[in-house]
Design a protein around this motif. Structure first.
Motif, PDB file in Angstrom:
ATOM      1  N   GLY A  45       0.824  -1.197   0.000  1.00 14.71           N
ATOM      2  CA  GLY A  45       0.000   0.000   0.000  1.00 14.71           C
ATOM      3  C   GLY A  45       0.861   1.251   0.000  1.00 14.71           C
ATOM      4  N   ALA A  46       0.445   2.254   0.772  1.00 12.85           N
ATOM      5  CA  ALA A  46       1.209   3.506   0.865  1.00 12.85           C
ATOM      6  C   ALA A  46       2.588   3.285   1.462  1.00 12.85           C
ATOM      7  CB  ALA A  46       0.435   4.524   1.703  1.00 12.85           C
ATOM      8  N   GLY A  47       2.791   2.176   2.154  1.00  9.27           N
ATOM      9  CA  GLY A  47       4.090   1.858   2.729  1.00  9.27           C
ATOM     10  C   GLY A  47       5.191   1.710   1.696  1.00  9.27           C
ATOM     11  N   THR A  48       4.817   1.423   0.452  1.00  8.51           N
ATOM     12  CA  THR A  48       5.826   1.288  -0.602  1.00  8.51           C
ATOM     13  C   THR A  48       6.598   2.587  -0.809  1.00  8.51           C
ATOM     14  OG1 THR A  48       4.223   1.836  -2.355  1.00  8.51           O
ATOM     15  CG2 THR A  48       4.522  -0.505  -1.830  1.00  8.51           C
ATOM     16  N   THR A  72      13.493  -8.022   2.911  1.00  8.11           N
ATOM     17  CA  THR A  72      12.496  -7.044   2.478  1.00  8.11           C
ATOM     18  C   THR A  72      11.937  -7.354   1.105  1.00  8.11           C
ATOM     19  OG1 THR A  72      13.520  -5.299   3.801  1.00  8.11           O
ATOM     20  CG2 THR A  72      12.149  -4.582   1.965  1.00  8.11           C
ATOM     21  N   SER A  73      10.643  -7.116   0.957  1.00 10.92           N
ATOM     22  CA  SER A  73       9.989  -7.201  -0.343  1.00 10.92           C
ATOM     23  C   SER A  73       8.943  -6.089  -0.430  1.00 10.92           C
ATOM     24  CB  SER A  73       9.360  -8.576  -0.559  1.00 10.92           C
ATOM     25  OG  SER A  73       8.465  -8.882   0.475  1.00 10.92           O
ATOM     26  N   VAL A  74       8.477  -5.856  -1.645  1.00 15.03           N
ATOM     27  CA  VAL A  74       7.564  -4.743  -1.920  1.00 15.03           C
ATOM     28  C   VAL A  74       6.430  -5.239  -2.815  1.00 15.03           C
ATOM     29  CG1 VAL A  74       7.391  -2.427  -2.930  1.00 15.03           C
ATOM     30  CG2 VAL A  74       9.493  -3.121  -1.798  1.00 15.03           C
ATOM     31  N   CYS A  75       5.236  -4.747  -2.568  1.00 15.20           N
ATOM     32  CA  CYS A  75       4.086  -5.072  -3.410  1.00 15.20           C
ATOM     33  C   CYS A  75       4.278  -4.487  -4.805  1.00 15.20           C
ATOM     34  CB  CYS A  75       2.810  -4.509  -2.786  1.00 15.20           C
ATOM     35  SG  CYS A  75       1.343  -4.740  -3.823  1.00 15.20           S
ATOM     36  N   ASP A  76       4.177  -5.325  -5.802  1.00 16.56           N
ATOM     37  CA  ASP A  76       4.347  -4.900  -7.192  1.00 16.56           C
ATOM     38  C   ASP A  76       3.285  -3.877  -7.591  1.00 16.56           C
ATOM     39  OD1 ASP A  76       5.395  -4.936  -9.848  1.00 16.56           O
ATOM     40  OD2 ASP A  76       3.862  -6.401 -10.426  1.00 16.56           O
ATOM     41  N   TYR A  77       2.030  -4.217  -7.381  1.00 14.45           N
ATOM     42  CA  TYR A  77       0.945  -3.331  -7.794  1.00 14.45           C
ATOM     43  C   TYR A  77       1.034  -1.977  -7.087  1.00 14.45           C
ATOM     44  CZ  TYR A  77      -3.625  -1.371  -8.670  1.00 14.45           C
ATOM     45  OH  TYR A  77      -4.637  -0.526  -9.047  1.00 14.45           O
ATOM     46  N   VAL A  84       6.387   4.647  -7.088  1.00 14.78           N
ATOM     47  CA  VAL A  84       7.771   4.352  -6.695  1.00 14.78           C
ATOM     48  C   VAL A  84       8.318   3.107  -7.395  1.00 14.78           C
ATOM     49  CG1 VAL A  84       7.622   5.550  -4.473  1.00 14.78           C
ATOM     50  CG2 VAL A  84       7.005   3.113  -4.619  1.00 14.78           C
ATOM     51  N   GLU A  85       7.644   2.683  -8.428  1.00 19.35           N
ATOM     52  CA  GLU A  85       8.041   1.464  -9.148  1.00 19.35           C
ATOM     53  C   GLU A  85       9.488   1.536  -9.643  1.00 19.35           C
ATOM     54  OE1 GLU A  85       5.776  -1.411 -12.241  1.00 19.35           O
ATOM     55  OE2 GLU A  85       5.783   0.726 -12.751  1.00 19.35           O
TER      56      GLU A  85
END
Length: 118
Positions: A45-48, A72-77, A84-85
């Motif tokens: 979510g906004a945490g990305t 650590t990992s990050v949501c793709d969508y 921030v992609e």
């Protein structure tokens, strides 16, 4: 032995969200430093939005982040939705898209992880 998934949902706006970030990072670090424990730190979510800030060596919380970066990992969508992609790709952080472009929280639960959100 404990298994935990710390999910950072708090965005970068406001003092309270900074507190949630730091508490989440501290929690993840505690698991990472405990022999036998397993930790997954997920920015969703906004945490990305925190990823580019934490990758910056001048960030006040960069060193804390570095202690758990390998977990650590990050949501793709959400990294795309929150703009921030490119920064996530540049950082080389693992991207999750297990469930419709998002991390699969169900899979974590099925694998025995306790899910903790910040």
């Amino acid at each position: 032995m404990a298994k935990a998934a710390v999910v950072i949902l708090a965005g970068t706006d406001g003092h309270e969200n900074l507190g949630r970030l730091v508490n989440g990072l501290e929690t993840a670090r505690e698991f990472a430093e405990t022999d036998g424990d397993e930790i997954e730190l997920i920015f969703d979510g906004a945490g990305t939005q925190w990823v580019p800030e934490l990758e910056d060596e001048d960030s006040d919380h960069h060193e804390l982040y570095r202690t758990v970066r390998e977990d650590t990992s990050v949501c793709d969508y959400c990294s795309g939705a929150f703009g921030v992609e490119d920064a996530v790709a540049d950082a080389g952080v693992r991207v999750l898209d297990d469930h419709d472009g998002h991390p699969s929280i169900r899979s974590l639960v099925d694998d025995g992880y306790e899910v903790i959100t910040f």
